[in-house]
Design an enzyme around this catalytic site. Structure first.
Site, PDB file in Angstrom:
ATOM      1  N   HIS A 143     -29.273 -15.542 -44.465  1.00 51.70           N
ATOM      2  CA  HIS A 143     -29.922 -16.022 -45.694  1.00 51.70           C
ATOM      3  C   HIS A 143     -31.412 -16.261 -45.467  1.00 51.70           C
ATOM      4  O   HIS A 143     -32.249 -15.924 -46.317  1.00 51.70           O
ATOM      5  CB  HIS A 143     -29.230 -17.303 -46.156  1.00 51.70           C
ATOM      6  N   GLU A 154     -33.217 -12.958 -45.458  1.00 55.05           N
ATOM      7  CA  GLU A 154     -33.393 -12.474 -46.844  1.00 55.05           C
ATOM      8  C   GLU A 154     -34.626 -13.099 -47.475  1.00 55.05           C
ATOM      9  O   GLU A 154     -35.417 -12.415 -48.144  1.00 55.05           O
ATOM     10  CB  GLU A 154     -32.142 -12.800 -47.652  1.00 55.05           C
ATOM     11  N   HIS A 155     -34.828 -14.406 -47.278  1.00 57.27           N
ATOM     12  CA  HIS A 155     -36.019 -15.073 -47.806  1.00 57.27           C
ATOM     13  C   HIS A 155     -37.290 -14.547 -47.140  1.00 57.27           C
ATOM     14  O   HIS A 155     -38.289 -14.266 -47.803  1.00 57.27           O
ATOM     15  CB  HIS A 155     -35.922 -16.584 -47.558  1.00 57.27           C
ATOM     16  N   GLU A 158     -33.020 -26.454 -50.569  1.00 55.67           N
ATOM     17  CA  GLU A 158     -31.895 -25.757 -51.210  1.00 55.67           C
ATOM     18  C   GLU A 158     -30.564 -26.325 -50.731  1.00 55.67           C
ATOM     19  O   GLU A 158     -29.638 -26.531 -51.524  1.00 55.67           O
ATOM     20  CB  GLU A 158     -31.992 -24.261 -50.892  1.00 55.67           C
TER      21      GLU A 158
END
Length: 429
Positions: free
Chosen positions: A47, A50-51, A127
């Site tokens: 993840h 991906e960022h 998040e």
């Protein structure tokens, strides 16, 4: 309309579906690598990668990536799931070369700059905090963690504050080298696109991409274990999920499980919605879901209710699950098939949905699957097969997760015994 598929010399699969009435194109790169491909120490790195892919390359800054695509009215984004990561864009058809160039740039030349990395780690920490503070998000993370205890497939995609803060630029580059190879990637476009032109653009930008990822070992085989997780919180409502072992994408009962999910909780006419919400008013939301993975699956019922509804809720749900193992009406099966068909056909009108569907099918099955083939599979389902599936599925080990005022929620052993013995009248309400 038909899907065309080509393969580049390095093994990269390229597919298109031309929708000639559209002026736009949805396109992207899907990678067969997600959160379950992480080691325990890498929890959350897929993840974070991906960022970070959007945070600067050798040719573009993070601002350049955003402004170049938005200067032409386009959109660009990415998403990480359990088994895949997607980087995608939507642009007008004349700007497809630009979108392909940007996507290739972020996948072949991302810098993972230290300053940007520290900033993005802080963003993901926020998040994670937001997810923990949102019970209807947190309950799903606890659900998969409980169903697949101590396994990568059950871990939260976001990672933990400790793991996310520990990652370095070198680790991100290493994870990409080990997981991203042409043999595990597909590039797909749907909309106003011409196949041969698109293949040439992809060849120009991705033709030199490494043919194979450095790490080809498959992730650990998943083992559904089930269990019980309850978290008392001072809230006005309770978030509850009851689940069972589902079916993998390739399993014989995968589509039967999808249809069963529709019958039980796939809409306002479904059994659970009508009985639990409409007739008894025991919750304000209830629905079912069936998630398939490459080697397992999970079937779940999610309900959200006030603090006074938890005691009555579970016995009624159990009654409906038992009833599904005894009788399903032909009209219910026909309705579910109609819902499935409508969903498929409606999704064909969205280029973004079509690109995603084609990519998923290529990664899972190695080929695109047409609507008629899917409908043929559904046509073979019978009420007898669905009732047999229900009886087997709901007598397996349950998973229950609950957050909120859940002190009066039925114990796991009582749930398991009621379902395994199939004695609905013994359940007191």
């Amino acid at each position: 309309m038909s899907v065309q598929v080509s393969r580049l010399s390095n093994g990269l699969t390229v597919a298109t579906e031309t929708l000639p009435h559209l002026e736009s194109v949805s396109l992207g790169v899907w990678v067969k690598s997600g959160s379950r491909h992480e080691t325990e120490e890498e929890h959350g790195i897929a993840h974070l990668l991906e960022h970070m892919a959007f945070k600067g390359t050798g040719r573009r800054s993070a601002l350049d990536i955003a402004t170049e695509i938005e200067d032409v009215g386009g959109e660009i984004n990415a998403a990480t799931s359990v088994e895949t990561t997607a980087f995608y864009a939507r642009v007008l058809k004349e700007h497809v070369p630009l979108a392909v160039d940007i996507l290739s740039d972020i996948l072949t030349d991302s810098k993972f700059d230290l300053e940007e990395l520290e900033r993005e780690q802080h963003v993901i920490l926020q998040e994670i905090g937001a997810a923990l503070d949102t019970p209807d998000d947190a309950v799903f993370d606890r659900f998969t963690e409980t169903a697949f205890r101590h396994q990568a497939i059950g871990r939260s995609i976001l990672g933990t504050p400790e793991t996310v803060q520990s990652f370095t630029s070198e680790q991100l580059h290493d994870f990409m080298r080990r997981q991203y190879g042409a043999d595990r990637m597909v590039v797909v476009a749907a909309g106003g696109v011409e196949h041969d032109e698109f293949v040439r653009e992809v060849e120009k930008r991705f033709g030199d991409f490494r043919p194979r990822a450095e790490q080809t070992a498959k992730p650990q085989v998943a083992h559904y274990v089930g269990g019980d997780y309850r978290e008392m919180r001072d809230l006005r409502d309770a978030q509850i999920i009851l689940g069972f072992e589902g079916r993998a994408y390739h399993a014989r009962d995968f589509y039967a499980s999808q249809v069963l999910s529709m019958i039980l909780g796939g809409g306002m006419s479904s059994r659970l919605f009508q009985e639990v919400r409409e007739k008894r008013g025991l919750c304000y939301s209830i629905y079912t879901f069936h998630w398939g993975f490459s080697d397992t699956g999970i079937f779940g019922i999610h309900a959200a209710t006030g603090d006074t509804g938890t005691e009555e809720l579970m016995p009624v749900i159990i009654e409906e699950l038992i009833r599904a193992g005894e009788s399903i009406e032909q009209a219910e099966l026909d309705r579910a098939r109609a819902q499935f068909r409508a969903s498929l056909l409606m999704s064909r009108e969205s280029p973004s949905s079509r690109a995603s569907q084609i990519a998923r099918q290529l990664l899972l099955y190695g080929r695109p699957i047409g609507t008629e083939e899917l409908m043929d599979r559904l046509a073979g389902l019978t009420v007898e097969r669905l009732t047999d599936l229900s009886a087997r599925l709901f007598s397996s080990r349950p998973t229950i997760t609950a957050i909120g005022p859940v002190g009066r929620l039925m114990p796991l052993n009582t749930i398991r015994d009621a379902l395994s013995h199939h004695r609905p009248r013994s359940i007191a309400i």
